[in-house]
Design a protein around this motif. Structure first.
Motif, short mmCIF file in Angstrom:
data_model
loop_
_atom_site.label_atom_id
_atom_site.label_comp_id
_atom_site.label_asym_id
_atom_site.label_seq_id
_atom_site.Cartn_x
_atom_site.Cartn_y
_atom_site.Cartn_z
N ALA A 64 5.85 9.19 -3.94
CA ALA A 64 5.11 8.08 -3.32
C ALA A 64 6.07 7.24 -2.49
O ALA A 64 7.26 7.11 -2.84
CB ALA A 64 4.41 7.21 -4.36
N ARG A 118 1.63 5.28 -0.36
CA ARG A 118 1.06 6.61 -0.12
C ARG A 118 1.64 7.60 -1.11
O ARG A 118 2.85 7.65 -1.33
CB ARG A 118 1.41 7.05 1.31
CG ARG A 118 1.08 8.49 1.65
CD ARG A 118 1.42 8.79 3.10
NE ARG A 118 2.82 8.49 3.40
CZ ARG A 118 3.80 9.39 3.24
NH1 ARG A 118 3.55 10.60 2.77
NH2 ARG A 118 5.04 9.05 3.57
N THR A 119 0.78 8.41 -1.76
CA THR A 119 1.24 9.35 -2.77
C THR A 119 1.26 10.78 -2.23
O THR A 119 0.60 11.10 -1.24
CB THR A 119 0.33 9.31 -4.02
OG1 THR A 119 -0.98 9.74 -3.66
CG2 THR A 119 0.26 7.90 -4.59
N ARG A 136 0.85 -1.18 0.00
CA ARG A 136 0.00 0.00 0.00
C ARG A 136 0.89 1.24 0.00
O ARG A 136 1.59 1.51 0.98
CB ARG A 136 -0.94 0.00 1.20
CG ARG A 136 -2.01 -1.06 1.08
CD ARG A 136 -3.25 -0.74 1.89
NE ARG A 136 -4.32 -1.70 1.59
CZ ARG A 136 -5.19 -1.58 0.60
NH1 ARG A 136 -5.11 -0.53 -0.19
NH2 ARG A 136 -6.12 -2.48 0.40
N ASP A 155 -4.82 9.10 -3.35
CA ASP A 155 -3.86 9.27 -2.27
C ASP A 155 -3.22 7.97 -1.81
O ASP A 155 -2.28 7.97 -1.02
CB ASP A 155 -4.50 9.99 -1.08
CG ASP A 155 -5.72 9.26 -0.52
OD1 ASP A 155 -6.01 8.13 -0.96
OD2 ASP A 155 -6.39 9.83 0.36
N GLU A 156 -3.71 6.84 -2.32
CA GLU A 156 -3.12 5.54 -1.96
C GLU A 156 -3.26 4.57 -3.13
O GLU A 156 -4.24 4.59 -3.86
CB GLU A 156 -3.81 4.96 -0.73
CG GLU A 156 -3.15 3.71 -0.20
CD GLU A 156 -3.82 3.19 1.07
OE1 GLU A 156 -3.33 3.53 2.16
OE2 GLU A 156 -4.83 2.46 0.95
#
Length: 239
Positions: free
Chosen positions: A195, A160-161, A158, A173-174
């Motif tokens: 990211a 995160r951006t 997973r 956002d993910e």
């Protein structure tokens, strides 16, 4: 034939050059996983394979003059000599012909502002071509193998951006990323990190400014959401 059919952007895809088997043949071949071409077609582009037959700057400029976007595909490790290091014991399989060809293509693309997407090794080549370096074995840094579990298995990470980045605009956002990298980018001059994995590994970077020039460590061609290919083809269409 419609105007749309004659103006679909041509997207160059770099390829492997390996011993391969098909039909009655077993010999050296230029090849690439079909998912890349399928992703470009689904995004409205026309895929064009770019084998590492020539690493010359002249050939690269000739290719870049005829395509509308470039994908630097995944593959083997980059030769660590290109960033001034001796090989780690787990660094293997680099291909000098492919390294030279992709570095030449990236230089030619930079000259004319061609949209670029680097996938896994492609992101690493982008960093090295810009004068950066790699962590040669990511498990030594993060203490686990989740980014590349082994064999043909992808790690589900997973990611995160960064808000407002091109990756975030395309993916949100993910991202549930399909990862298959035992190396990762360490230094990336000229690029901004956009990211990260939960362990802090940088999973995407992009060039600042108006040009679409993005690298991701994961394999978007293997997932259901292939928004990055759509973003690349969109940038090629409006360039």
């Amino acid at each position: 034939m419609t105007h749309l059919e004659t103006t679909r952007p041509l997207v160059g895809l770099t390829t492997y050059r390996e011993e391969a088997s098909w039909g009655v043949w077993r010999q050296k071949a230029d090849l690439l996983h079909a998912e890349y071409a399928d992703a470009i077609v689904a995004a409205g582009g026309v895929p064009v394979l770019l084998p590492p037959a020539s690493g010359s700057d002249i050939s690269a400029r000739s290719v870049v003059a005829r395509i509308d976007a470039l994908v630097v595909s995944g593959g083997a490790d980059v030769d660590p000599a290109r960033y001034g290091e001796e090989p780690h014991e787990r660094t293997a399989g680099w291909r000098e012909d492919r390294d030279a060809w992709e570095v030449a293509l990236l230089a030619a693309a930079d000259e004319v502002g061609l949209p670029v997407l680097g996938v896994c090794r492609g992101m690493q080549v982008m960093a090295v071509a810009a004068g950066g370096s790699l962590d040669q074995h990511t498990p030594d840094v993060v203490g686990h193998d989740e980014h590349s579990p082994g064999g043909d298995q992808f790690g589900g990470i997973r990611v995160r951006t960064l808000e407002g980045s091109r990756v975030a605009l395309a993916e949100g956002d993910e991202v549930l990323a399909h990862c298959h990298h035992h190396q990762s980018v360490h230094a990336h001059p000229g690029y901004v990190a956009t990211a990260w994995a939960p362990d802090g590994t940088m999973e995407a970077m992009e060039a600042p400014g108006d040009r679409f020039c993005v690298g991701v460590q994961w394999h978007p061609e293997m997932g259901r959401d292939q928004a990055l290919f759509a973003a690349l083809v969109g940038a090629a269409t409006h360039r």
